[in-house]
Enzyme design. Structure first.
Site, PDB file in Angstrom:
ATOM      1  N   LYS A 252       8.894 -11.677   1.007  1.00 36.39           N
ATOM      2  CA  LYS A 252       7.941 -12.244   1.188  1.00 36.39           C
ATOM      3  C   LYS A 252       7.524 -13.230   0.325  1.00 36.39           C
ATOM      4  CE  LYS A 252       2.748 -11.392   1.211  1.00 36.39           C
ATOM      5  NZ  LYS A 252       1.756 -10.319   1.257  1.00 36.39           N
ATOM      6  N   ASP A 257      -2.191 -16.234  -2.145  1.00 37.18           N
ATOM      7  CA  ASP A 257      -2.734 -15.743  -1.042  1.00 37.18           C
ATOM      8  C   ASP A 257      -4.001 -15.739  -1.241  1.00 37.18           C
ATOM      9  OD1 ASP A 257      -3.280 -14.230   1.187  1.00 37.18           O
ATOM     10  OD2 ASP A 257      -2.575 -12.278   0.301  1.00 37.18           O
ATOM     11  N   LYS A 264     -10.393 -13.782   0.229  1.00 38.46           N
ATOM     12  CA  LYS A 264     -10.432 -12.678  -0.894  1.00 38.46           C
ATOM     13  C   LYS A 264     -11.810 -13.120  -1.674  1.00 38.46           C
ATOM     14  CE  LYS A 264      -5.682 -11.493  -1.242  1.00 38.46           C
ATOM     15  NZ  LYS A 264      -5.483 -10.190  -0.860  1.00 38.46           N
ATOM     16  N   ASP A 275       2.264 -13.226  -4.992  1.00 34.56           N
ATOM     17  CA  ASP A 275       2.494 -12.680  -3.938  1.00 34.56           C
ATOM     18  C   ASP A 275       3.869 -13.440  -3.109  1.00 34.56           C
ATOM     19  OD1 ASP A 275       1.764 -10.998  -2.016  1.00 34.56           O
ATOM     20  OD2 ASP A 275       0.432 -12.321  -0.854  1.00 34.56           O
ATOM     21  N   ASP A 334      -5.972 -12.145   5.967  1.00 31.77           N
ATOM     22  CA  ASP A 334      -5.480 -11.710   4.883  1.00 31.77           C
ATOM     23  C   ASP A 334      -4.199 -10.598   4.846  1.00 31.77           C
ATOM     24  OD1 ASP A 334      -5.244 -11.516   2.242  1.00 31.77           O
ATOM     25  OD2 ASP A 334      -7.033 -10.194   1.713  1.00 31.77           O
ATOM     26  N   GLU A 336      -1.336 -11.129   6.048  1.00 28.71           N
ATOM     27  CA  GLU A 336      -0.342 -12.154   6.292  1.00 28.71           C
ATOM     28  C   GLU A 336       1.053 -11.933   6.038  1.00 28.71           C
ATOM     29  OE1 GLU A 336      -1.972 -12.115   3.385  1.00 28.71           O
ATOM     30  OE2 GLU A 336      -0.091 -12.531   2.271  1.00 28.71           O
ATOM     31  N   ARG A 338       2.760  -9.451   6.761  1.00 25.80           N
ATOM     32  CA  ARG A 338       3.578  -8.886   7.985  1.00 25.80           C
ATOM     33  C   ARG A 338       3.845  -9.892   8.939  1.00 25.80           C
ATOM     34  NH1 ARG A 338      -1.167  -4.605   8.471  1.00 25.80           N
ATOM     35  NH2 ARG A 338      -1.424  -5.196   6.192  1.00 25.80           N
TER      36      ARG A 338
HETATM   37  N1  BES Z   1      -0.922  -9.711  -1.049  1.00 22.26           N
HETATM   38  C1  BES Z   1      -1.722  -9.011  -0.334  1.00 22.26           C
HETATM   39  C2  BES Z   1      -1.734  -7.469  -0.949  1.00 22.26           C
HETATM   40  C3  BES Z   1      -1.839  -7.088  -2.338  1.00 22.26           C
HETATM   41  C4  BES Z   1      -3.053  -7.142  -2.773  1.00 22.26           C
HETATM   42  C5  BES Z   1      -0.908  -6.849  -3.043  1.00 22.26           C
HETATM   43  C6  BES Z   1      -3.497  -6.974  -3.990  1.00 22.26           C
HETATM   44  C7  BES Z   1      -1.194  -6.682  -4.489  1.00 22.26           C
HETATM   45  C8  BES Z   1      -2.453  -6.501  -4.925  1.00 22.26           C
HETATM   46  C9  BES Z   1      -1.806  -8.908   0.983  1.00 22.26           C
HETATM   47  O1  BES Z   1      -1.385  -9.931   1.756  1.00 22.26           O
HETATM   48  C10 BES Z   1      -2.930  -8.327   1.713  1.00 22.26           C
HETATM   49  O2  BES Z   1      -3.976  -9.036   1.433  1.00 22.26           O
HETATM   50  N2  BES Z   1      -3.259  -7.067   2.062  1.00 22.26           N
HETATM   51  C11 BES Z   1      -4.383  -6.596   2.540  1.00 22.26           C
HETATM   52  C12 BES Z   1      -4.188  -6.272   3.873  1.00 22.26           C
HETATM   53  C13 BES Z   1      -5.466  -5.754   4.251  1.00 22.26           C
HETATM   54  C14 BES Z   1      -6.364  -6.878   4.808  1.00 22.26           C
HETATM   55  C15 BES Z   1      -5.234  -4.730   5.641  1.00 22.26           C
HETATM   56  C16 BES Z   1      -4.720  -5.635   1.496  1.00 22.26           C
HETATM   57  O3  BES Z   1      -4.124  -4.987   1.154  1.00 22.26           O
HETATM   58  O4  BES Z   1      -6.071  -5.431   1.355  1.00 22.26           O
HETATM   59 ZN    ZN Z   2      -0.410 -11.400   0.593  1.00 25.92          ZN
HETATM   60 MN    MN Z   3      -3.219 -11.267   2.157  1.00 24.23          MN
END
Ligand code: BES
Ligand code: ZN
Ligand code: MN
Length: 495
Positions: A252, A257, A264, A275, A334, A336, A338
């Site tokens: 990835k 992000d 966020k 990220d 967010d 993204e 996947r």
């Molecule tokens: N890059 C983030 C995941 C992440 C968040 C990794 C905090 C490490 C610390 C990912 O893109 C994301 O934002 N995931 C969301 C998914 C949700 C919207 C279903 C998350 O984990 O909040």
């Molecule tokens: Zn992310």
């Molecule tokens: Mn995200």
């Protein structure tokens, strides 16, 4: 960082002209006739030193020892868990001294795993990030010599592996640590192109036009809000026979992000420069492959883009068509990671791979589930899952198998597309993996959620270089054994 193995008695180490000599005792201390033994015995008797992990005693200017600084330490066993406190104890004694060259003598000797642990832990402790500082303090430690009496030739291979992993881990750390304006998709592609200067490595970089032509609608939907152009990086390492099916690694590569329109919160958002930790680990793994030249084929795929809010950006509820043809309702922009991974997974089919492993800082939920110790491991194939788990155990880059029961996919159902990109909050790391699984039905697939392990926050903020160690150890197990040496022709004539 240069790592080497020395076959030396402890006595011989006393005449080494280095900045520091570390002497590591094992389970018990057996005094010899050397100048150290007297001192150690005395220190133990007075209670100033103990043979116990993490116990350290620093000596200076010991008569008969050429190294000005001598540090005694101990590790009851050669397990990483015992070695880690020894290494950090030693390093806190030496941190301020500008140690360039060090000899680390293990009284009880080294084995494959302990040598790897001490070398990588020392590299970790002595690492300094410098790229965006105007007057950086540079790393002093440049060479570590691991010494023991009766070092076998087999251990040389372990040294080469440790050194290659350190180089790979440090490449991954460098690029993950860089802020997003110093690590754009184009710059990541530049790293890949530079790797392709090594023997057996090739690189191809696709831009927005080529990606559109491939119909990567999911990947494109993430890049839509960004001004910085996307890159799809294809790396190939061909160290095996041309016919051998490759292992595909997908990293990835979200270079920042923001969450997109599902923005966020501001606090801690800077950490989303990490990220692209999955992408960095793929680049780092290729660095190690370049150095080790194992007999196998590996493909590295990196979908790289920023995830930004903008007038053009994808909006919650938008439906896009992925390269696989499956339509996706983007309920949360967010989620993204996947979306960029699923198109890379479809692209991976063309390599007729032996296995596909994606590596992603995918979900905050994985941090809640496993903390910062183990990465989340998912696999649709048990031997592949087991091989990755074992690889992690063998080098201390740990992961943990997570479930993929069909019931977890329930929340991804929607009326408006084949699948939604998010389910509810419960089991968030698992539902993300269930989403990805739909795109990896054609091959053995595994997914590493490294959200909790790719970097540390707070005072120790910085990339860890994980899971480069795990990936390299896994790949080395997958390589073909060396072909048996061709049999010598004898003078005997055929019957
Ligand atoms: N890059 C983030 C995941 C992440 C968040 C990794 C905090 C490490 C610390 C990912 O893109 C994301 O934002 N995931 C969301 C998914 C949700 C919207 C279903 C998350 O984990 O909040
Ligand atoms: Zn992310
Ligand atoms: Mn995200």
């Amino acid at each position: 960082m240069n790592v080497q193995l020395l076959d030396r008695t402890l006595d011989k180490c006393f005449s080494e002209n280095v900045d520091a000599l570390v002497v590591m005792y094992g389970l018990e201390f057996k005094p010899g006739k050397d100048p150290l033994s007297q001192l150690v015995q005395e220190a133990i008797r007075k209670g100033d030193f103990e043979v116990k992990p993490g116990k350290v005693l620093q000596l200076y200017g010991v008569p008969g020892i050429k190294a000005r600084r001598v540090v005694l330490c101990s590790a009851m066993t050669l397990h990483r868990g015992d070695l880690a406190p020894a290494v950090s104890g030693v390093w806190s004694a030496l941190r301020e001294a500008k140690v360039e060259r060090m000899v680390w003598h293990a009284v009880d000797g080294w084995d494959d795993a302990s040598l790897y642990s001490v070398a990588t832990l020392l590299a970790e402790q002595s690492y300094v990030y410098t790229t965006t500082l105007s007057s950086p303090k540079t790393r002093s430690l440049s060479s570590i010599s691991l010494s023991m009496q009766g070092a076998s030739a087999d251990l040389q291979a372990s040294v080469a592996r440790a050194q290659a992993c350190i180089a790979g881990i440090e490449l991954a750390k460098e690029w993950a640590n860089r802020p997003s304006n110093h690590a754009t998709p184009t710059m990541l592609a530049g790293v890949a192109q530079k790797l392709a200067k090594h023997k057996n490595i090739q690189c191809e970089v696709l831009g927005p036009k080529e990606v559109a032509k491939l119909k990567m609608g999911a990947f494109l939907s993430v890049a839509k809000g960004a001004v910085e152009p996307l890159r799809f990086i294809v790396l190939r390492y061909n160290g095996g026979p041309a016919k051998q099916a490759p292992v595909v690694l997908i990293g990835k590569g979200i270079t920042f992000d923001t969450g997109g329109i599902s923005l966020k919160p501001g606090e801690g958002m800077d950490e989303m420069k990490y990220d692209m930790g999955g992408a960095a680990s793929v680049l780092g793994t290729f660095e190690a492959l370049a150095r080790l030249q194992p007999r196998l084929n590996v493909v590295g795929l990196i979908p790289a883009t920023e995830n930004m809010p903008d007038g053009q950006a994808t909006k919650p509820g938008d439906v896009v068509t992925s390269m696989s043809g499956q339509t996706i309702e983007i309920l949360n922009t967010d989620a993204e990671g996947r979306l960029v991974l699923c198109d890379a997974m479809t692209y991976a089919e063309r390599f007729k791979p032996r296995a596909v492993v994606d590596i992603a800082t995918l979900t905050g939920a994985c941090v809640i589930a496993l903390g910062h110790v183990r990465s989340g491991l998912y696999a649709n194939d048990d031997p592949l899952g087991q091989a990755l788990l074992n690889a992690g155990e063998s080098c201390g880059d740990l992961c943990w198998r997570m479930p993929l029961d069909e019931a977890y996919a329930e929340g991804l159902k929607t009326k408006f597309a084949d699948v939604a990109n998010v389910a509810g909050r419960p089991g968030g790391s698992i539902t993300a993996a269930k989403f990805l699984q739909r795109f990896g039905r054609e091959y053995a697939w595994a997914h590493l959620d490294i959200a909790g392990t790719a970097w540390r926050s707070g005072a120790a903020k910085g990339a860890t270089g994980r899971p480069v160690g795990l990936l390299v150890h896994y790949l080395l197990q997958e390589q073909l054994p060396d072909l048996p040496a061709p049999r010598k022709r004898t003078s005997r004539t055929r019957a």
